[in-house]
Design a protein around this motif. Structure first.
Motif, short mmCIF file in Angstrom:
data_model
loop_
_atom_site.label_atom_id
_atom_site.label_comp_id
_atom_site.label_asym_id
_atom_site.label_seq_id
_atom_site.Cartn_x
_atom_site.Cartn_y
_atom_site.Cartn_z
N GLN A 281 0.83 -1.19 0.00
CA GLN A 281 0.00 0.00 0.00
C GLN A 281 0.87 1.25 0.00
N SER A 282 0.24 2.41 0.08
CA SER A 282 0.95 3.68 -0.01
C SER A 282 1.78 3.94 1.24
N LEU A 283 2.73 4.86 1.11
CA LEU A 283 3.58 5.22 2.24
C LEU A 283 2.76 5.79 3.40
N SER A 284 1.75 6.61 3.09
CA SER A 284 0.95 7.22 4.17
C SER A 284 0.17 6.15 4.93
N ASP A 285 -0.35 5.14 4.22
CA ASP A 285 -1.06 4.05 4.90
C ASP A 285 -0.10 3.23 5.76
N ARG A 286 1.12 2.99 5.25
CA ARG A 286 2.10 2.22 6.01
C ARG A 286 2.53 2.98 7.27
N ARG A 287 2.63 4.30 7.16
CA ARG A 287 3.04 5.10 8.31
C ARG A 287 2.03 4.97 9.45
N ARG B 178 8.14 18.03 -2.05
CA ARG B 178 8.67 16.95 -1.21
C ARG B 178 8.73 15.67 -2.01
N ALA B 179 9.76 14.89 -1.76
CA ALA B 179 9.89 13.56 -2.35
C ALA B 179 10.36 12.60 -1.27
N GLU B 180 9.70 11.45 -1.18
CA GLU B 180 10.05 10.46 -0.15
C GLU B 180 10.03 9.08 -0.77
N SER C 240 -6.50 6.75 -10.28
CA SER C 240 -5.04 6.80 -10.45
C SER C 240 -4.41 6.93 -9.07
N PHE C 241 -3.08 7.05 -9.02
CA PHE C 241 -2.39 7.11 -7.74
C PHE C 241 -2.25 8.55 -7.21
N THR C 242 -2.72 9.52 -7.97
CA THR C 242 -2.68 10.90 -7.51
C THR C 242 -3.76 11.13 -6.48
N ARG C 243 -3.38 11.71 -5.35
CA ARG C 243 -4.34 11.95 -4.27
C ARG C 243 -4.26 13.41 -3.83
N PRO C 244 -4.90 14.33 -4.53
CA PRO C 244 -4.89 15.73 -4.10
C PRO C 244 -5.40 15.85 -2.66
N THR C 245 -4.71 16.68 -1.85
CA THR C 245 -5.02 16.75 -0.43
C THR C 245 -5.08 18.20 0.04
N ARG D 139 3.47 2.79 -3.46
CA ARG D 139 3.91 1.80 -2.48
C ARG D 139 5.18 2.23 -1.75
N HIS D 140 6.19 2.66 -2.50
CA HIS D 140 7.47 3.05 -1.90
C HIS D 140 7.76 4.54 -2.06
N PHE D 141 6.95 5.24 -2.83
CA PHE D 141 7.32 6.59 -3.23
C PHE D 141 6.16 7.56 -3.03
N ASN D 142 6.49 8.76 -2.57
CA ASN D 142 5.50 9.81 -2.38
C ASN D 142 6.10 11.13 -2.88
N LEU D 143 5.39 11.79 -3.81
CA LEU D 143 5.80 13.09 -4.33
C LEU D 143 4.68 14.08 -4.11
#
Length: 741
Positions: free
Chosen positions: A104-110, A556-558, A472-477, A516-520
């Protein structure tokens, strides 16, 4: 030559006829396996010895863990396959309701490594999965995978390789429920639903819990199914005495043990060979790898002590030493890894939008001539996405054999109204802290999620996020956050002053790729700093902190591929951020804005099975004629952004200290794992700082080191740290209990 071939064929045919006649005349043998939680792993050791002795098994019955071992044995897992199967499971995950967020996404894993408890709730509807601390979602999913090919409604006596039955208890009328048919994964799950610990299983008007409450050793079922010879295994410990009743868990365990004696004496009386495995020192929840290894070995040892009795049974059964039963081949575990061709996908109790989401996210297709395959990993990813991305309370993926492939059925339960998270921690700096999270999905055509977080403690925080979940994997917040900070600032190890301030923050990230591993993330932010009090020396009291607001542009890039959030054994993590800070969208105090460049990179290199090296480089560089005090560089502690967002860790410095505008550091951590979950860590750090990057290496070097011990628990790391640095020149001690937030 031809005569020899004809003779060999004739001999083979005679042997086959003889074996058929022997099977027709010999007696039927049943194996009965009792309940006992993790202690039931000992059943596998006994089965190993029975196979070695050449004992045929014609019927299997079991209760609770005995139903799981027995049910899997009945569909084709032999003893060695079961041994391998239970050893590779992550039981700390299986016996909880935690989501498998590796994909899953980085935010969910956190979130998984922030909160100790999470549960979904459906407001306005009765939650039929409630009634226990653990709903058993992961157990049900594991049973579904292991029983591939046997997940439809079946007759357990006719449709399984070995006839099978198991027991549950209907708490509506306190009656025994014997499963001779139905869905095998559901029957096994009902049989082991320990009251209070696991939610009951509802079938029609029945509410089913652990079968041990009525019949923990179902030898009578085996007799009813036509068994002539019964071989039974129990794993209960010695009876407790008054001195053993010393706590809540011991009392609860005694209540269960007493109830499990229902029908025990009668069933032992009809058993031809009973083996009582010594499980002293282990309990129902002893699922560690070391415990499983010992319990299986003790099962073997108990069976070997009865070897002469086992061999003597052969004569009563009607077989001799030349007889070899059709031992089940260890092919069943392949269903966990092999890919199977998909004939079709079907969706139950799901909206069209949810179907489209899953089809696009996982490229699900079984039409237009395109080949589609599924394995255990994809099954788990699908059900996790249904619960995490689409907010379904429960999710199930069933494979139904059809032709040369399988038909995949994705079935969903009720949609969650909210997902509640709770986290708690303690340390000797801030004392106790509590954090609560609330995910509220909105019923819209495009999935929307509202995430509300409340942190209570010395640092009060309230945060609200509104996130769009398109296909898609884009999640505007869009986010809004309020911090009420109470921070102690140290200078070279001594408390300099305390500052109390409120920070109001609004952020819009139209670009938010959360993979899964990346967040921009790319967006803008507004900050308002309201300073309330500053207590300290006369020098710092003369420095005025005025209330002020800022507008910043941020990127930001993670990246994080580590296999564990706290104690990784492989992978790396990287985070970089650039911010341009202004007070009027273009300037700061009528001068060019402040540029903030920060980054950290760490990777893990493992040597052997227990030792890991983790080098890390990190730093933060501030440029501009004006540096806002609220965003100046600070170091201290073990984590990035713990007290304030710009905080950087530094070994040997326990409390937060301000450092120069240009700061870079290198850290090396060595970690040794002791036993299963104990860790000893040594951390060394070197840093350079200066107000100007040109003189960064002209200043004195900061050095620090620390040694720590941690025990990794389900509630987060528990341990202590002792450190020293040449900046503070005084040792510090830090105690931490729980996940960091």
């Amino acid at each position: 030559m031809e005569k020899s071939i004809i003779f060999a064929i004739a001999l083979m045919l005679c042997s086959m006829v003889s074996a058929q006649e022997e099977n027709q005349t010999r007696k039927k043998v049943a194996v009965v396996l009792s309940g006992g939680g993790a202690k039931g792993m000992a059943h596998i050791g006994v089965l190993k010895v029975l196979e070695k002795a050449g004992i045929p098994v014609d019927i299997v019955t079991g209760t609770s863990m005995g139903s799981i071992i027995g049910g899997l044995y009945a569909i084709g897992y032999n003893a060695n396959a079961l041994d391998s199967l239970v050893r590779v499971q992550d039981w700390s995950y299986v016996i909880t309701d935690r989501e498998d967020l590796r994909n899953q996404s980085l935010s969910d894993r956190r979130k998984q490594y922030t909160y100790v408890y999470s549960t979904g709730m459906t407001i306005g509807k009765r939650d039929l999965n409630a009634g226990g601390f653990i709903k058993g979602k992961n157990l049900a999913e594991l049973f579904q995978q292991l029983c591939t090919g046997y997940t439809d409604s079946l007759d357990f006596s006719k449709d399984l390789p070995i006839p099978f039955a198991c027991v549950a208890t209907d708490i509506i009328d306190n009656s025994e429920m014997d499963f001779h048919s139905g869905r095998l994964p559901q029957a096994m799950r009902a049989s082991m639903a320990i009251p209070v610990a696991f939610s009951p299983v509802r079938i029609g008007d029945k509410v089913l819990v652990d079968g041990g409450m009525k019949n923990n050793y179902p030898a009578d079922l085996a007799r009813q199914m036509g068994a002539d010879i019964i071989i039974g295994v129990t794993v209960q410990g010695a009876p407790k005495v008054a001195e053993d009743m010393s706590g809540t868990m011991s009392i609860l365990s005694q209540i269960i043990d007493v109830n499990c004696k229902n029908k025990l004496d009668e069933n032992l009386a009809i058993t031809d060979l009973h083996m009582q495995v010594d499980t002293k020192g282990y309990g129902s929840a002893s699922f560690s790898h070391a415990a499983i290894d010992t319990l299986i070995r003790r099962g073997e040892e108990e069976a070997m002590r009865n070897w002469d009795n086992i061999i003597a049974l052969k004569q009563r059964i009607g077989i001799d030493d030349s007889f070899r039963p059709n031992i089940l081949h260890p092919l069943r575990p392949q269903v966990m890894t092999e890919k199977q061709r998909v004939i079709s996908y079907s969706f139950e109790n799901m909206t069209p939008q949810a179907e489209r989401f899953l089809k696009q996210k996982f490229n699900l297709t079984a039409t237009n001539g395109k080949e589609s395959y599924i394995d255990a990993s994809l099954m788990q990813q699908l059900t996790t996405s249904m619960r995490v991305d689409l907010f379904y309370q429960t999710a199930e993926c069933r494979l139904i054999p059809e032709g040369d492939g399988v038909r995949v059925i994705l079935s969903a339960g009720n949609r969650k109204s909210v997902q509640l998270h709770a986290g708690v921690r303690y340390d000797n700096e801030e004392y106790a802290s509590l954090q609560l999270g609330l995910d509220i999905p909105l019923k819209t055509a495009v999935p929307l999620n509202t995430d509300i977080v409340l942190r209570l403690g010395k640092r009060l925080m309230v945060r609200g996020d509104l996130t769009v979940h398109p296909r898609s994997f884009t999640r505007p917040t869009l986010s809004y956050c309020f911090h009420r900070n109470d921070v102690d600032i140290y200078s070279k190890g001594d408390l300099d002053y305390n500052i109390r301030y409120n920070q109001f923050q609004a952020e819009f990230m139209p670009i938010n790729f959360d993979l899964r591993h990346f967040n921009l993330q790319l967006g803008v932010r507004w900050d308002y700093m309201h300073y309330r009090d500053k207590l300290g020396s006369e020098r710092v009291m003369q420095v005025k902190l005025n209330n002020e607001h800022f507008y910043s542009y941020r990127a930001r890039a993670e990246y994080n591929s580590e296999d564990d959030w706290n104690f990784p054994t492989r992978g790396s993590r990287f985070k970089a951020e650039y911010a341009y800070l202004t007070d009027n969208f273009t300037q700061l105090s009528d001068k060019p804005g402040m540029s903030d460049v920060s980054a950290n990179w760490r990777f893990t290199h493992t040597i052997g099975n227990r030792f890991a090296l983790q080098p890390m480089i990190y730093g933060r560089l501030l440029f501009g004629s004006v540096i806002a005090p609220g965003f100046a560089n600070t170091v201290g502690g073990d984590w990035f952004g713990h007290y304030v967002e710009q905080q950087m860790p530094f070994a040997g410095i326990g409390n937060m200290e301000y450092v120069a505008n240009q700061f870079v550091a290198v850290q090396l951590q060595a970690r040794e794992r002791i036993a299963s979950n104990n860790y000893v860590q040594l951390r060394l750090a070197v840093a350079q700082q200066s107000d100007h990057i040109s003189s960064l290496f002209d200043t004195s070097t900061m050095l620090g080191g620390q040694i720590a011990y941690y025990y990794n628990t389900l509630f987060g790391p528990v341990g202590a740290t002792l450190g020293y640095s040449n900046r503070t020149k005084t040792p510090y001690f830090f105690l931490n209990l729980g996940y960091e937030f």
